[in-house]
Design an enzyme around this catalytic site. Structure first.
Site, mmCIF file in Angstrom:
data_model
loop_
_atom_site.group_PDB
_atom_site.id
_atom_site.type_symbol
_atom_site.label_atom_id
_atom_site.label_comp_id
_atom_site.label_asym_id
_atom_site.label_seq_id
_atom_site.Cartn_x
_atom_site.Cartn_y
_atom_site.Cartn_z
ATOM 1 N N GLU A 73 41.806 49.770 40.094
ATOM 2 C CA GLU A 73 41.893 51.025 40.838
ATOM 3 C C GLU A 73 41.143 50.867 42.156
ATOM 4 O O GLU A 73 39.960 50.525 42.170
ATOM 5 C CB GLU A 73 41.287 52.178 40.035
ATOM 6 C CG GLU A 73 41.244 53.494 40.805
ATOM 7 C CD GLU A 73 40.454 54.589 40.097
ATOM 8 O OE1 GLU A 73 40.272 55.665 40.698
ATOM 9 O OE2 GLU A 73 40.002 54.365 38.952
ATOM 10 N N ARG A 97 22.567 43.523 43.444
ATOM 11 C CA ARG A 97 23.475 42.838 42.522
ATOM 12 C C ARG A 97 23.716 43.687 41.279
ATOM 13 O O ARG A 97 22.855 44.435 40.835
ATOM 14 C CB ARG A 97 22.924 41.483 42.105
ATOM 15 C CG ARG A 97 22.835 40.487 43.252
ATOM 16 C CD ARG A 97 22.778 39.059 42.740
ATOM 17 N NE ARG A 97 21.777 38.873 41.704
ATOM 18 C CZ ARG A 97 21.767 37.884 40.828
ATOM 19 N NH1 ARG A 97 22.739 36.987 40.843
ATOM 20 N NH2 ARG A 97 20.818 37.776 39.936
ATOM 21 N N GLU A 147 37.716 35.878 40.947
ATOM 22 C CA GLU A 147 37.721 34.557 40.332
ATOM 23 C C GLU A 147 39.152 34.143 40.014
ATOM 24 O O GLU A 147 39.980 34.978 39.613
ATOM 25 C CB GLU A 147 36.886 34.558 39.053
ATOM 26 C CG GLU A 147 36.744 33.181 38.410
ATOM 27 C CD GLU A 147 35.873 33.188 37.157
ATOM 28 O OE1 GLU A 147 35.501 32.099 36.711
ATOM 29 O OE2 GLU A 147 35.570 34.285 36.638
ATOM 30 N N GLU A 237 33.534 40.640 30.827
ATOM 31 C CA GLU A 237 32.570 39.554 30.782
ATOM 32 C C GLU A 237 31.192 40.103 31.126
ATOM 33 O O GLU A 237 30.995 40.689 32.207
ATOM 34 C CB GLU A 237 32.938 38.451 31.769
ATOM 35 C CG GLU A 237 31.904 37.321 31.837
ATOM 36 C CD GLU A 237 32.141 36.336 32.963
ATOM 37 O OE1 GLU A 237 31.321 35.413 33.124
ATOM 38 O OE2 GLU A 237 33.142 36.490 33.693
#
Length: 316
Positions: A73, A97, A147, A237
């Site tokens: 989204e 982070r 990734e 993950e």
């Protein structure tokens, strides 16, 4: 009233804020995704774009937007595309982070990466960078990391020239977590996910945990082996760096405090009211209950790190 069953739940989507929706949609369409739904809120000055793999061979081809896994989204707040100073927090820069990346799995990783590079997009990490030659990280127009991994025989790159975006999957979303035990308990016991794979990297001081829903139909009715997780879509993950759980003042950025970027992950459920009652009974932490505010068809849980977890009905 029908009950709720976590076996029916789906890891539906990951929300990220974007500066220019035209540029972002173009990038994700290059990766083979399609806009399957757009919601416009002109009074509140924002639009939502839901993208997913929807070709003839896609796992969720033709399904309603919330009755899927592996959706992205994009949230666009009007005017940011014309603001030279606007920049998202991609989640990978200190001291903000938290969110790490989304991930697509592809048929032929060399050809897929070459195609992205040929289109003019930059990489955080190319296949030839560093020691790990079987993964790459492309950068979307806002600098979010995407990734790229191979689906089959993923440790070999080979000299393959062809790639078919119709075979790609939106494989996973990565979040960094402070305390692995607490986060695993939340996503397994509260959200009903199963732990499919654990990767321990003791020398580097971190572990990776891949979780997801088996589902009660389709090709995936058994837990995947270590080499099969790349063929799936809709995985979560969790990245845990050793020792953070013992630091009292340590916390990750949730993406919704300033500077903003990542917004939330979303779980779609079979029965919204019953699912939320179950979360209530389990004494979950809420960002928004169903009864809060004007929108009575969405709720938001808070995971142990303060990441927002949206809860919506699959028949939205």
């Amino acid at each position: 009233m029908a009950e709720t069953n976590t076996n029916n739940y789906k890891f539906n989507h990951t929300m990220i804020r974007v500066k220019d929706p035209k540029a972002s949609v173009k990038f994700y369409e290059l990766l083979g995704m399609s806009v399957i739904k757009k919601l416009e809120f002109p009074d509140n000055k924002f639009d939502l774009y839901f993208l997913a793999y929807d070709g003839p061979t896609a796992r969720s081809h033709g399904a309603s937007p919330m009755d899927r896994e592996g959706v992205i989204e994009l949230t666009h707040n009007y005017g940011t595309e014309n603001d030279d100073n606007f920049q998202v927090n991609n989640g990978n820069k200190e001291p903000h982070r938290g969110f790490g990346h989304t991930c697509i799995s592809v048929d032929n990783i060399q050809a897929a990466c070459q195609r992205i590079e040929d289109a003019g997009y930059k990489f955080q990490k190319k296949l030839t960078d560093g020691r790990m030659r079987n993964i790459a990280f492309a950068l979307d127009p806002d600098g979010y990391w995407v990734e790229i991994i191979g689906q089959n025989d993923w440790q070999k790159t080979g000299d393959v020239k062809e790639t078919d975006v119709g075979t790609y999957r939106m494989n996973h979303t990565m979040l960094r977590v402070k305390d692995a035990a607490k986060s695993l308990k939340f996503y397994q016991d509260i959200c009903g996910m199963q732990l499919f794979r654990t990767v321990e990297n003791k020398e580097a001081g971190f572990n990776l945990y891949f979780l997801g829903y088996l589902g009660n139909k389709g090709p995936h009715t058994e837990p995947p082996s270590d080499t099969q997780t790349a063929e799936r879509e809709g995985l979560l993950e969790l990245t845990w760096n050793y020792g953070t759980e013992n630091e009292a003042d340590f916390k990750y950025h949730n993406g919704n405090d300033e500077p903003q970027g990542f917004g939330h992950i979303c779980i779609s459920v079979d029965n919204l009211e019953q699912a939320c009652q179950r979360f209530e009974d389990l004494q979950c932490n809420w960002k928004k209950r169903l009864t809060d505010g004007r929108m009575k068809n969405v709720a938001f849980l808070l995971d142990p790190d303060g990441y927002w977890v949206e809860i919506v009905a699959q028949k939205f």
